[in-house]
Scaffold this motif. Structure first.
Motif, PDB file in Angstrom:
ATOM      1  N   TYR A   1      17.563  -1.705  59.212  1.00 22.40           N
ATOM      2  CA  TYR A   1      17.332  -2.246  57.875  1.00 22.40           C
ATOM      3  C   TYR A   1      16.135  -1.617  57.174  1.00 22.40           C
ATOM      4  O   TYR A   1      15.992  -1.753  55.955  1.00 22.40           O
ATOM      5  N   THR A   2      15.302  -0.900  57.919  1.00 23.52           N
ATOM      6  CA  THR A   2      14.208  -0.199  57.253  1.00 23.52           C
ATOM      7  C   THR A   2      14.737   0.954  56.413  1.00 23.52           C
ATOM      8  O   THR A   2      14.132   1.323  55.401  1.00 23.52           O
ATOM      9  N   TYR A   3      15.883   1.521  56.777  1.00 24.22           N
ATOM     10  CA  TYR A   3      16.481   2.565  55.937  1.00 24.22           C
ATOM     11  C   TYR A   3      16.930   1.971  54.602  1.00 24.22           C
ATOM     12  O   TYR A   3      16.808   2.626  53.553  1.00 24.22           O
ATOM     13  N   LEU A   4      17.435   0.739  54.621  1.00 28.93           N
ATOM     14  CA  LEU A   4      17.747   0.072  53.357  1.00 28.93           C
ATOM     15  C   LEU A   4      16.472  -0.147  52.547  1.00 28.93           C
ATOM     16  O   LEU A   4      16.411   0.192  51.361  1.00 28.93           O
ATOM     17  N   ASN A   5      15.451  -0.697  53.194  1.00 25.76           N
ATOM     18  CA  ASN A   5      14.222  -1.039  52.469  1.00 25.76           C
ATOM     19  C   ASN A   5      13.509   0.198  51.935  1.00 25.76           C
ATOM     20  O   ASN A   5      13.028   0.202  50.798  1.00 25.76           O
ATOM     21  N   ARG A   6      13.440   1.248  52.750  1.00 23.74           N
ATOM     22  CA  ARG A   6      12.798   2.469  52.262  1.00 23.74           C
ATOM     23  C   ARG A   6      13.643   3.095  51.156  1.00 23.74           C
ATOM     24  O   ARG A   6      13.104   3.654  50.188  1.00 23.74           O
ATOM     25  N   GLY A   7      14.968   2.994  51.284  1.00 26.71           N
ATOM     26  CA  GLY A   7      15.844   3.479  50.220  1.00 26.71           C
ATOM     27  C   GLY A   7      15.597   2.745  48.922  1.00 26.71           C
ATOM     28  O   GLY A   7      15.607   3.345  47.834  1.00 26.71           O
ATOM     29  N   LEU A   8      15.355   1.433  49.010  1.00 26.04           N
ATOM     30  CA  LEU A   8      15.047   0.655  47.813  1.00 26.04           C
ATOM     31  C   LEU A   8      13.733   1.107  47.187  1.00 26.04           C
ATOM     32  O   LEU A   8      13.608   1.176  45.960  1.00 26.04           O
TER      33      LEU A   8
END
Length: 310
Positions: free
Chosen positions: A143-150
């Motif tokens: 989920y850090t890939y989602l958050n960093r993507g955001l």
């Protein structure tokens, strides 16, 4: 890491909702979710968070009287922080997360939460630093890939956002929410391909996720009325899960309005997403974030109008 800790600050802004006014703000394009005399919201139950509150009390007692190792104490602070986060008590959650980090500096999950809080406050550099630490400690922390993507998305670095959103999507191609965030980024990064990419990715989605029906709506396969009808069948309208799917629905309807330039309708839908009080959902968090950005946009436009008039 020291600079990251220095950036942490407490507090969250929760907008006051006036639901009686909301119903009149959205036109008939919102279908039966919002009409002139009706707003569809989930029922709120006073005891719905009773179990979390009991767990917080128990953990707090153990932290006071228990003979604990640093690791055990850090784990308890983390668990209580997660509970506080689920109740929307983000200031208290951040306190516990920072306490956990002081005891165990290599807790990847703590950096993920703290990075998310920084992102929501538009502390983009601090958030990015936190997410990078997570991935240094655990490259598979999904989920850090989602958050960093955001973080990349909201700072206009759409090519980098695409890389993170794509990695997040490929980890579970049945998940419609991963598809939707890729679509929002595609609208900025490669708009000519965005719709076709959504069509292709929709083929692998699972109807076990409510978001799959939202994707079908985005593709024009079902109407907003169909969404309402399906929502009542997907979960019991008297259950806490109904609040969750309404939060998701209002958020993604708001994103659609925002992308179409309908700012007033977008604001109303974001407020309705918040009104269902599902505090730990990404859609709740970013509805608040989007409302704050829209408030800034409105303030800037009003300032420009005053300058022009002068």
């Amino acid at each position: 890491m020291t600079e990251f800790m220095h950036r942490l600050k407490f507090g969250a802004i929760f907008p006051i909702l006036c639901l009686a006014l909301l119903a009149g703000c959205v036109n008939s394009s919102a279908g039966e979710f919002v009409s002139k005399n009706k707003v569809v919201l989930a029922e709120q139950y006073p005891n719905v968070h009773f179990d979390q509150e009991v767990m917080i009390a128990r953990i707090s007692q153990i932290l006071i009287v228990g003979q604990l190792t640093n690791k055990e104490r850090a784990d308890l602070h983390f668990e209580r922080g997660v509970l506080y986060d689920s109740l929307g008590l983000w200031g208290l959650a951040r306190y516990d997360f920072t306490q956990a980090l002081a005891l165990q500096p290599r807790m990847a999950a703590v950096y993920n939460y703290l990075g998310l809080y920084l992102l929501l406050e538009e502390e983009f550099d601090g958030a990015l630093e936190a997410f990078n630490v997570v991935l240094e400690l655990d490259p598979n922390y999904e989920y850090t890939y989602l958050n960093r993507g955001l973080d990349f998305h909201y700072t206009g670095r759409y090519n980098l956002a695409n890389q993170d959103f794509l990695r997040f999507y490929l980890a579970d191609t049945k998940d419609p929410y991963r598809v939707l965030w890729l679509y929002f980024n595609d609208l900025k990064f490669k708009p000519a391909e965005a719709k076709q990419n959504l069509v292709q990715r929709a083929k692998t989605l699972s109807t076990e996720y409510w978001g799959t029906f939202i994707v079908q709506y985005y593709l024009g396969k079902i109407s907003v009325q169909d969404l309402l009808d399906k929502a009542k069948k997907f979960v019991d309208p008297h259950s806490p899960q109904y609040a969750e799917i309404l939060t998701e629905t209002y958020f993604y309807l708001a994103k659609q309005k925002l992308n179409q330039g309908d700012l007033d309708e977008a604001k109303t839908m974001f407020k309705l997403a918040v009104a269902n009080q599902v505090y730990n959902f990404v859609e709740y968090r970013f509805a608040l974030f989007e409302l704050d950005k829209l408030k800034d946009t409105t303030s800037s436009e009003q300032t420009e109008q005053v300058v022009v008039q002068k």
